[in-house]
Design a protein around this motif. Structure first.
Motif, PDB file in Angstrom:
ATOM      1  N   PHE A 265      39.243  59.281  39.569  1.00 16.59           N
ATOM      2  CA  PHE A 265      40.583  58.354  39.214  1.00 16.59           C
ATOM      3  C   PHE A 265      41.758  58.465  39.447  1.00 16.59           C
ATOM      4  O   PHE A 265      42.352  60.264  38.527  1.00 16.59           O
ATOM      5  N   ASN A 266      42.743  57.654  39.187  1.00 12.59           N
ATOM      6  CA  ASN A 266      43.991  58.014  39.091  1.00 12.59           C
ATOM      7  C   ASN A 266      44.389  58.264  38.286  1.00 12.59           C
ATOM      8  O   ASN A 266      44.226  58.122  36.731  1.00 12.59           O
ATOM      9  N   ARG A 267      45.651  59.656  38.199  1.00 12.38           N
ATOM     10  CA  ARG A 267      46.134  60.482  37.147  1.00 12.38           C
ATOM     11  C   ARG A 267      45.591  60.998  35.871  1.00 12.38           C
ATOM     12  O   ARG A 267      45.347  60.517  34.942  1.00 12.38           O
ATOM     13  N   VAL A 268      44.468  61.766  36.909  1.00 13.66           N
ATOM     14  CA  VAL A 268      43.460  62.024  35.733  1.00 13.66           C
ATOM     15  C   VAL A 268      43.318  63.657  35.701  1.00 13.66           C
ATOM     16  O   VAL A 268      43.116  63.867  37.008  1.00 13.66           O
ATOM     17  N   SER A 269      44.252  64.354  34.784  1.00 11.56           N
ATOM     18  CA  SER A 269      44.190  65.398  35.166  1.00 11.56           C
ATOM     19  C   SER A 269      43.161  66.560  34.709  1.00 11.56           C
ATOM     20  O   SER A 269      41.768  66.238  33.963  1.00 11.56           O
ATOM     21  N   PRO A 270      42.626  67.352  35.638  1.00 16.58           N
ATOM     22  CA  PRO A 270      41.263  68.004  34.916  1.00 16.58           C
ATOM     23  C   PRO A 270      41.135  68.031  33.816  1.00 16.58           C
ATOM     24  O   PRO A 270      40.160  68.468  33.508  1.00 16.58           O
ATOM     25  N   ALA A 271      42.013  68.736  32.975  1.00 15.16           N
ATOM     26  CA  ALA A 271      42.092  69.180  30.941  1.00 15.16           C
ATOM     27  C   ALA A 271      41.343  67.798  30.987  1.00 15.16           C
ATOM     28  O   ALA A 271      40.662  67.653  29.528  1.00 15.16           O
ATOM     29  N   THR A 272      42.016  66.463  31.053  1.00 15.53           N
ATOM     30  CA  THR A 272      41.375  65.184  30.833  1.00 15.53           C
ATOM     31  C   THR A 272      40.096  65.349  31.338  1.00 15.53           C
ATOM     32  O   THR A 272      39.287  64.351  29.983  1.00 15.53           O
TER      33      THR A 272
END
Length: 266
Positions: free
Chosen positions: A187-194
């Motif tokens: 998904f757009n703007r999703v970091s690995p941490a999220t």
């Protein structure tokens, strides 16, 4: 070794090299025959291009290469091929009509070749460019069997090997969590941490769908993931998934509309 069979096959691609003067003459003839032809009729390309004498020409795909066309036209103009008055120009020195073809007419004739005969024209400046073009064409033809075999696979865009950087899933299910986390990260703007935080809260898509089914209202489903805490490795400050990503994941999981736009900011 005696049982081995060698199969040879002639390729359908033919590359024809033309001199600039010959190319302009044939192009001018093609333009004239196309203008004289009745509306809707197809021009006879074999009469103006050196293709009719080739064996099996009807089954071939042709491309033309012309080296130094611009330099040839410029040289002819410098040598005095400008139009003169009829009284000052002898019939012997009268240039052919092909030398007066404009750049627009040459481009229009190339379009005729492309549309009616599927013939591509490569206008090259040097022999080195011609050599590079031949190498590229040969490489494309050599790779065609591999590409044809690849397209026959169920998922032709997925190639085996380490270069694909795919995630390995064992028979006991080891690795499925990593695949699920990687999917969330698409998904757009999703970091690995999220993505990791969501995957830890709901370790599989099935568990997330089950959690949606247990919600009593639509708003509760939309905001189900919004309050999941995310630990940031960069800033050191914790934040939450947020309502926007929670809504997008929910719609992705339950929607049956293939044209639905998940990201409203795009």
């Amino acid at each position: 070794m005696d049982d081995c069979m060698v199969k040879t096959e002639e390729e359908k691609e033919v590359l024809v090299l033309l001199e600039p003067a010959d190319f302009l003459k044939r192009l001018c003839s093609l333009t004239q025959t196309f203008v004289d032809a009745s509306s809707g009729s197809q021009p006879d390309l074999n009469q103006v291009l050196p293709l009719a004498s080739l064996e099996g020409s009807s089954t071939k795909t042709y491309s033309l290469a012309v080296i130094g066309l611009d330099a040839y036209r410029c040289n002819q103009e410098q040598n005095g091929w400008q139009p003169l008055s009829p009284g000052k120009q002898s019939p012997r020195s009268q240039p052919g009509p092909e030398l007066f073809m404009t750049q627009q007419e040459i481009l229009e004739a190339q379009v005729v070749l492309q549309l009616w005969g599927n013939i591509d024209v490569q206008l090259l400046d040097t022999w080195q460019e011609f050599g590079e073009h031949v190498c590229a064409l040969t490489k494309a033809i050599a790779r065609r069997p591999y590409k044809s075999q690849l397209e026959m696979q169920e998922l032709s865009f997925c190639t085996a090997g380490v270069s694909g950087k795919g995630l390995r899933v064992e028979k006991d299910g080891t690795g499925l969590w990593q695949v699920w986390k990687r999917q969330i990260q698409q998904f757009n703007r999703v970091s690995p941490a999220t993505a990791a935080a969501i995957a830890e809260a709901y370790p599989s898509p099935g568990l997330l769908v089950q959690a949606y089914e247990e919600c009593s209202t639509e708003d509760e489903k939309l905001l189900l993931l919004s309050n999941i805490p995310v630990k940031s490795d960069i800033s050191g400050k914790d934040h939450r998934v947020g309502p926007d990503l929670s809504r997008r994941i929910y719609l992705f999981m339950v929607s049956t509309n293939p044209d639905l736009i998940l990201d409203l900011t795009v």
